[in-house]
Design a protein around this motif. Structure first.
Motif, mmCIF file in Angstrom:
data_model
loop_
_atom_site.group_PDB
_atom_site.id
_atom_site.type_symbol
_atom_site.label_atom_id
_atom_site.label_comp_id
_atom_site.label_asym_id
_atom_site.label_seq_id
_atom_site.Cartn_x
_atom_site.Cartn_y
_atom_site.Cartn_z
ATOM 1 N N LYS A 26 0.828 -1.210 0.000
ATOM 2 C CA LYS A 26 0.000 0.000 0.000
ATOM 3 C C LYS A 26 0.860 1.257 0.000
ATOM 4 O O LYS A 26 0.524 2.243 -0.659
ATOM 5 N N ALA A 27 1.977 1.215 0.731
ATOM 6 C CA ALA A 27 2.864 2.378 0.772
ATOM 7 C C ALA A 27 3.416 2.665 -0.626
ATOM 8 O O ALA A 27 3.450 3.815 -1.068
ATOM 9 N N PHE A 28 3.864 1.615 -1.333
ATOM 10 C CA PHE A 28 4.385 1.827 -2.686
ATOM 11 C C PHE A 28 3.286 2.313 -3.623
ATOM 12 O O PHE A 28 3.507 3.211 -4.435
ATOM 13 N N LYS A 29 2.104 1.726 -3.490
ATOM 14 C CA LYS A 29 1.007 2.154 -4.356
ATOM 15 C C LYS A 29 0.620 3.600 -4.076
ATOM 16 O O LYS A 29 0.199 4.318 -4.980
ATOM 17 N N SER A 30 0.775 4.043 -2.830
ATOM 18 C CA SER A 30 0.406 5.414 -2.474
ATOM 19 C C SER A 30 1.284 6.454 -3.168
ATOM 20 O O SER A 30 0.905 7.617 -3.258
ATOM 21 N N ALA A 89 6.323 1.737 6.760
ATOM 22 C CA ALA A 89 5.962 0.379 6.349
ATOM 23 C C ALA A 89 7.211 -0.476 6.147
ATOM 24 O O ALA A 89 7.204 -1.679 6.445
ATOM 25 N N SER A 90 8.287 0.140 5.674
ATOM 26 C CA SER A 90 9.546 -0.583 5.483
ATOM 27 C C SER A 90 10.098 -1.054 6.822
ATOM 28 O O SER A 90 10.487 -2.218 6.970
ATOM 29 N N LYS A 91 10.106 -0.154 7.791
ATOM 30 C CA LYS A 91 10.603 -0.519 9.124
ATOM 31 C C LYS A 91 9.756 -1.629 9.732
ATOM 32 O O LYS A 91 10.280 -2.575 10.314
ATOM 33 N N GLU A 92 8.454 -1.507 9.587
ATOM 34 C CA GLU A 92 7.555 -2.519 10.147
ATOM 35 C C GLU A 92 7.821 -3.888 9.527
ATOM 36 O O GLU A 92 7.831 -4.907 10.227
ATOM 37 N N ASP A 125 19.438 5.707 7.366
ATOM 38 C CA ASP A 125 19.332 6.146 5.975
ATOM 39 C C ASP A 125 18.057 5.576 5.344
ATOM 40 O O ASP A 125 17.868 4.355 5.290
ATOM 41 N N MET A 126 17.194 6.460 4.878
ATOM 42 C CA MET A 126 15.908 6.032 4.332
ATOM 43 C C MET A 126 16.064 5.089 3.139
ATOM 44 O O MET A 126 15.337 4.109 3.026
ATOM 45 N N SER A 127 17.024 5.373 2.269
ATOM 46 C CA SER A 127 17.214 4.522 1.091
ATOM 47 C C SER A 127 17.611 3.110 1.495
ATOM 48 O O SER A 127 17.094 2.133 0.947
ATOM 49 N N GLN A 128 18.512 3.000 2.452
ATOM 50 C CA GLN A 128 18.947 1.676 2.901
ATOM 51 C C GLN A 128 17.807 0.908 3.559
ATOM 52 O O GLN A 128 17.669 -0.312 3.363
ATOM 53 N N ILE A 129 16.982 1.603 4.312
ATOM 54 C CA ILE A 129 15.833 0.963 4.966
ATOM 55 C C ILE A 129 14.871 0.431 3.913
ATOM 56 O O ILE A 129 14.418 -0.722 3.979
#
Length: 125
Positions: free
Chosen positions: A41-45, A76-79, A98-102
């Motif tokens: 859902k996060a990617f679709k958003s 959502a990535s962290k979860e 780092d957001m990209s690495q996460i």
């Protein structure tokens, strides 16, 4: 890193929208964990009007997501990462926040889990 993130995003969106396998896709969808569904859902958003790249972001002419758009994916990535048994401290230590690495790490987990689901479906047939 930029190419990995772009490739990962493309793969996720392709998987999310692919309906070639008929009932197998529906089974994969129903077998996803809640964390995988939130990641989807996060990617679709990112395609929602308010989340699309701004004119300024488009002018940068880069394939990497803006920090604003990455921030939409990070929770959502962290979860998803934490659902595998990784602690918050370990996540921070390995990625340095780092957001990209996460996002890349979460994408790898998502792909691995999707592959496991597909293998389970094939072995059940």
């Amino acid at each position: 890193m930029k190419k990995q993130l772009l490739s990962a995003a493309f793969v996720i969106l392709t998987l999310a929208s692919c309906n070639n396998e008929g009932s197998a896709v529906n089974t994969v969808e129903t077998m996803k964990t809640p964390q995988m569904e939130k990641f989807d859902k996060a990617f679709k958003s990112l395609g929602d009007p308010q989340n699309r790249p701004t004119e300024e972001e488009k002018k940068r002419n880069t394939s990497e997501l803006s920090d604003r758009r990455k921030a939409l994916l990070v929770p959502a990535s962290k979860e998803l990462i934490i659902s595998t048994g990784v602690t918050e401290a370990e996540l921070t230590r390995k990625t340095g926040g780092d957001m990209s690495q996460i996002i890349v790490w979460a994408t790898q987990i998502y792909m691995q889990k999707s592959d496991e689901i597909r293998k389970n479906i094939k072995s059940d047939k």
